[in-house]
Design a protein around this motif. Structure first.
Motif, short mmCIF file in Angstrom:
data_model
loop_
_atom_site.label_atom_id
_atom_site.label_comp_id
_atom_site.label_asym_id
_atom_site.label_seq_id
_atom_site.Cartn_x
_atom_site.Cartn_y
_atom_site.Cartn_z
N PRO A 178 0.85 -1.21 0.00
CA PRO A 178 0.00 0.00 0.00
C PRO A 178 0.88 1.25 0.00
CG PRO A 178 0.07 -0.94 2.20
CD PRO A 178 0.86 -1.87 1.31
N TYR A 179 0.93 1.95 -1.12
CA TYR A 179 1.93 2.99 -1.33
C TYR A 179 1.91 4.06 -0.24
CZ TYR A 179 4.18 7.13 -3.31
OH TYR A 179 4.95 8.24 -3.47
N HIS A 180 0.78 4.74 -0.04
CA HIS A 180 0.76 5.84 0.94
C HIS A 180 0.89 5.32 2.37
CE1 HIS A 180 0.26 9.32 -1.53
NE2 HIS A 180 -0.86 8.91 -2.07
N GLY A 181 0.25 4.19 2.66
CA GLY A 181 0.37 3.64 4.01
C GLY A 181 1.81 3.37 4.37
N TRP A 182 2.54 2.72 3.45
CA TRP A 182 3.95 2.45 3.71
C TRP A 182 4.76 3.74 3.69
CZ3 TRP A 182 8.06 3.74 0.74
CH2 TRP A 182 9.30 3.30 1.22
N ARG A 183 4.48 4.62 2.73
CA ARG A 183 5.26 5.87 2.60
C ARG A 183 5.24 6.66 3.90
NH1 ARG A 183 3.78 10.95 2.14
NH2 ARG A 183 1.59 10.45 1.76
N ILE A 184 4.09 6.75 4.53
CA ILE A 184 3.95 7.55 5.74
C ILE A 184 4.68 6.89 6.91
CG2 ILE A 184 2.30 8.45 7.41
CD1 ILE A 184 0.32 8.67 4.99
N PHE A 247 -3.14 -0.43 6.28
CA PHE A 247 -4.33 -0.39 5.44
C PHE A 247 -5.48 0.37 6.08
CE2 PHE A 247 -1.92 -4.20 4.44
CZ PHE A 247 -1.86 -4.18 3.06
N ASP A 248 -5.37 0.67 7.36
CA ASP A 248 -6.46 1.28 8.12
C ASP A 248 -6.26 2.80 8.21
OD1 ASP A 248 -8.44 2.06 9.86
OD2 ASP A 248 -7.67 0.92 11.59
N PRO A 249 -7.13 3.60 7.59
CA PRO A 249 -6.95 5.06 7.64
C PRO A 249 -7.09 5.65 9.03
CG PRO A 249 -9.07 4.50 6.67
CD PRO A 249 -8.31 3.21 6.81
N ASN A 250 -7.68 4.89 9.95
CA ASN A 250 -7.85 5.37 11.33
C ASN A 250 -6.71 4.93 12.25
OD1 ASN A 250 -10.46 6.61 10.91
ND2 ASN A 250 -11.28 4.52 10.75
N SER A 251 -5.69 4.30 11.69
CA SER A 251 -4.56 3.83 12.48
C SER A 251 -3.79 5.01 13.07
CB SER A 251 -3.62 2.99 11.61
OG SER A 251 -2.41 2.72 12.28
N ASP A 252 -3.15 4.77 14.22
CA ASP A 252 -2.31 5.79 14.85
C ASP A 252 -1.11 6.16 13.98
OD1 ASP A 252 -3.94 5.91 17.02
OD2 ASP A 252 -2.73 4.58 18.28
N LEU A 253 -0.84 5.37 12.95
CA LEU A 253 0.25 5.70 12.04
C LEU A 253 0.00 7.00 11.29
CD1 LEU A 253 0.98 2.22 10.41
CD2 LEU A 253 2.70 3.67 11.47
N ASN A 257 -5.61 14.19 8.23
CA ASN A 257 -5.62 14.66 6.84
C ASN A 257 -4.94 13.70 5.87
OD1 ASN A 257 -2.99 15.05 7.59
ND2 ASN A 257 -2.87 17.20 6.98
N GLU A 258 -4.44 12.56 6.38
CA GLU A 258 -3.82 11.56 5.51
C GLU A 258 -4.75 10.39 5.22
OE1 GLU A 258 0.84 12.24 6.90
OE2 GLU A 258 -0.45 10.87 8.05
N LYS A 259 -5.96 10.42 5.75
CA LYS A 259 -6.88 9.30 5.59
C LYS A 259 -7.21 9.04 4.13
CE LYS A 259 -9.15 9.40 10.12
NZ LYS A 259 -10.45 9.50 10.84
N LYS A 260 -7.45 10.10 3.36
CA LYS A 260 -7.80 9.94 1.96
C LYS A 260 -6.70 9.23 1.19
CE LYS A 260 -9.31 12.53 -2.13
NZ LYS A 260 -9.61 13.89 -2.68
N ASP A 261 -5.45 9.61 1.46
CA ASP A 261 -4.31 8.96 0.81
C ASP A 261 -4.27 7.47 1.14
OD1 ASP A 261 -3.44 11.27 -0.41
OD2 ASP A 261 -1.93 11.74 1.11
N VAL A 262 -4.48 7.14 2.41
CA VAL A 262 -4.42 5.75 2.84
C VAL A 262 -5.53 4.94 2.18
CG1 VAL A 262 -4.54 4.21 4.83
CG2 VAL A 262 -3.31 6.38 5.01
N ILE A 263 -6.73 5.50 2.12
CA ILE A 263 -7.85 4.82 1.47
C ILE A 263 -7.54 4.56 0.00
CG2 ILE A 263 -10.26 5.08 0.74
CD1 ILE A 263 -10.73 6.60 3.39
N THR A 264 -6.98 5.56 -0.68
CA THR A 264 -6.63 5.42 -2.09
C THR A 264 -5.66 4.26 -2.29
OG1 THR A 264 -6.93 7.78 -2.51
CG2 THR A 264 -5.57 6.56 -4.08
N SER A 265 -4.63 4.19 -1.46
CA SER A 265 -3.64 3.13 -1.61
C SER A 265 -4.21 1.76 -1.27
CB SER A 265 -2.42 3.42 -0.72
OG SER A 265 -1.77 4.60 -1.15
N THR A 266 -5.08 1.71 -0.28
CA THR A 266 -5.71 0.44 0.08
C THR A 266 -6.59 -0.07 -1.06
OG1 THR A 266 -5.66 0.98 2.44
CG2 THR A 266 -7.21 -0.71 1.73
N LEU A 267 -7.31 0.83 -1.72
CA LEU A 267 -8.14 0.45 -2.87
C LEU A 267 -7.28 -0.05 -4.02
CD1 LEU A 267 -10.82 3.31 -2.84
CD2 LEU A 267 -11.16 0.90 -2.21
#
Length: 429
Positions: A178-184, A247-253, A257-267
């Protein structure tokens, strides 16, 4: 006065750090970055070239005085260095900072073409002499694709944020990352490298957490080959002592304002998983296992091996820090360069890792030159890597030794070193 950091996502406050350190740590938000026009090469503006996961200038602790701890033939790697981050930066030629998107894309075209070519050749020949060779070669190419996506995440691929994001999603989704999840989360690793509690990747376990693990977990974490298959599980649940999922946009990671990015990468990850399932119906599950499944797990082994050995397994014990002793510079100096022989060029010189950790905005094709220029400044704080043969088989010895000796660090102390648990098989007292 607010404190800021230059990250892939722009000039912004540093994120919260989880979990909370045991001793008082100067949090990232307490670090005052002095950014000048000279540092940035121009006025502060919307410049994607600067959106990288490391500060350009940072105040370190006790950099000026280590004479009593490093003198004569004695060298203490945990002593504050006599140079600053700006001294290293000044030694690196200016052209090493220049990002060429056409050159970056040429590597993508090269690697993708090789990956498809290998798959086509293996499917056409389809015999058991070819398949093992294909699995090794293709898993290495998957790892090379990951490294290019990793450059996109740092912003060292190009100055164009959209190009970085599109290329990063294609490269990482193709290998189920997951690109954004890992990137962050990787940004968090770079901002806190070498910190016991706040680091994100392959950080040490404090003794209390280590001793709270059941025997099965200890065996899985420190008995080969199990740690080499850890990466997918880390993406889903992180490391012991830390919570959250990439993969979870609500994660403490992640910040809100990064939730949208995480959702995009998970999809995107889910789309790739669906494509693989569809291809399994078309080509057959056994054929897909041979073409993609086994190379995927080979890629995971490459990733875990390389990333672990960037921070572990040196002949001399290397420090980890807490509290007032930690600084961005001192943490980065505990990183190790490794030589991979023929693989160096294939995986884009990611083994040249010290300068990458200190300045992740430098493109991979300038890392070797930048490292050579920085060595006179780094002195003994740079650990020269052992030269490899054509294939880096020698690194398995370092990996085995580290797994036997590097189990936990003390719960107390601001400069700590790995200790071994004699109850684990193969541990050295």
């Amino acid at each position: 006065m607010a404190s800021w950091v230059l990250s892939e996502c722009g000039l912004r406050p540093l994120p919260r750090i989880y979990p909370k350190p045991r001793t008082k740590v100067p949090s990232a938000t307490s670090i005052n970055l002095r950014i000048s026009r000279t540092d940035l090469g121009g006025p502060l503006s919307r410049n994607w070239a600067l959106r990288v996961s490391a500060p350009l200038r940072i105040q370190t602790v006790g950099e000026e005085d280590n004479k009593t701890r490093n003198n004569g033939d004695f060298f203490d790697p945990g002593a504050p260095p006599p140079f600053k981050l700006s001294d290293i930066r000044a030694a690196i030629p200016k052209h090493c900072w220049v990002k060429n998107p056409w050159k970056s894309m040429s590597y993508v075209v090269r690697d993708v073409a090789i990956a498809f070519g290998l798959a086509a050749a293996a499917a056409y020949l389809n015999n058991w002499v070819v398949w093992p060779l294909y699995w090794f070669a293709q898993s290495t190419m998957f790892w090379a694709l990951f490294v290019l996506g990793h450059d996109c995440g740092h912003g060292s691929f190009s100055n164009n944020h959209k190009l970085n994001s599109v290329a990063g999603h294609i490269l990482h989704s193709s290998i189920l990352v997951p690109y954004h999840g890992w990137r962050i989360s990787h940004r968090t690793h770079h901002q806190n490298h070498g910190h016991v509690e706040n680091d994100e990747s392959w950080h040490p376990l404090p003794e209390k957490i280590f001793k709270s693990l059941d025997d099965a977990t200890k065996k899985l974490r420190f008995t080969l080959p199990f740690p080499l298959f850890a990466y997918p599980f880390y993406l889903w649940s992180r490391s012991p002592g830390k919570k959250g999922s990439h993969f979870d946009p609500n994660s403490d990671l992640f910040l809100p304002n990064e939730k949208k990015d995480v959702i995009t990468s998970t999809l995107c990850w889910m789309a790739m998983a669906a494509l693989l399932v569809g291809l399994s119906f078309v080509l057959g599950p056994i054929q897909m296992l041979k073409l993609y499944g086994i190379p995927y797990w080979g890629f995971v082994m490459w990733l875990d091996l390389v990333t672990y050995l960037h921070h572990h397994g040196h002949d001399d014990k290397l420090p980890w820090y807490r509290g007032e002793e930690w600084s961005y510079l001192r943490g980065g100096l505990t990183t190790l360069d490794r030589d991979y022989g023929w693989i160096n060029n294939i995986h884009h010189d990611i083994g040249t890792h010290v300068i990458h950790h200190l300045f992740p905005q430098i493109p991979h094709y300038h890392l070797v030159e930048a490292t050579e220029a920085a060595k006179p400044v780094l002195g003994k704080y740079y650990k020269e890597p052992k030269k490899s043969g054509p294939l880096p088989i020698y690194l398995l010895g370092y990996l085995i030794k580290s797994m036997e000796e590097d189990h936990y660090v003390s719960d107390t102390g601001d400069v700590v070193y790995y200790q071994a648990d004699p109850n684990l098989s193969g541990s050295q007292k």
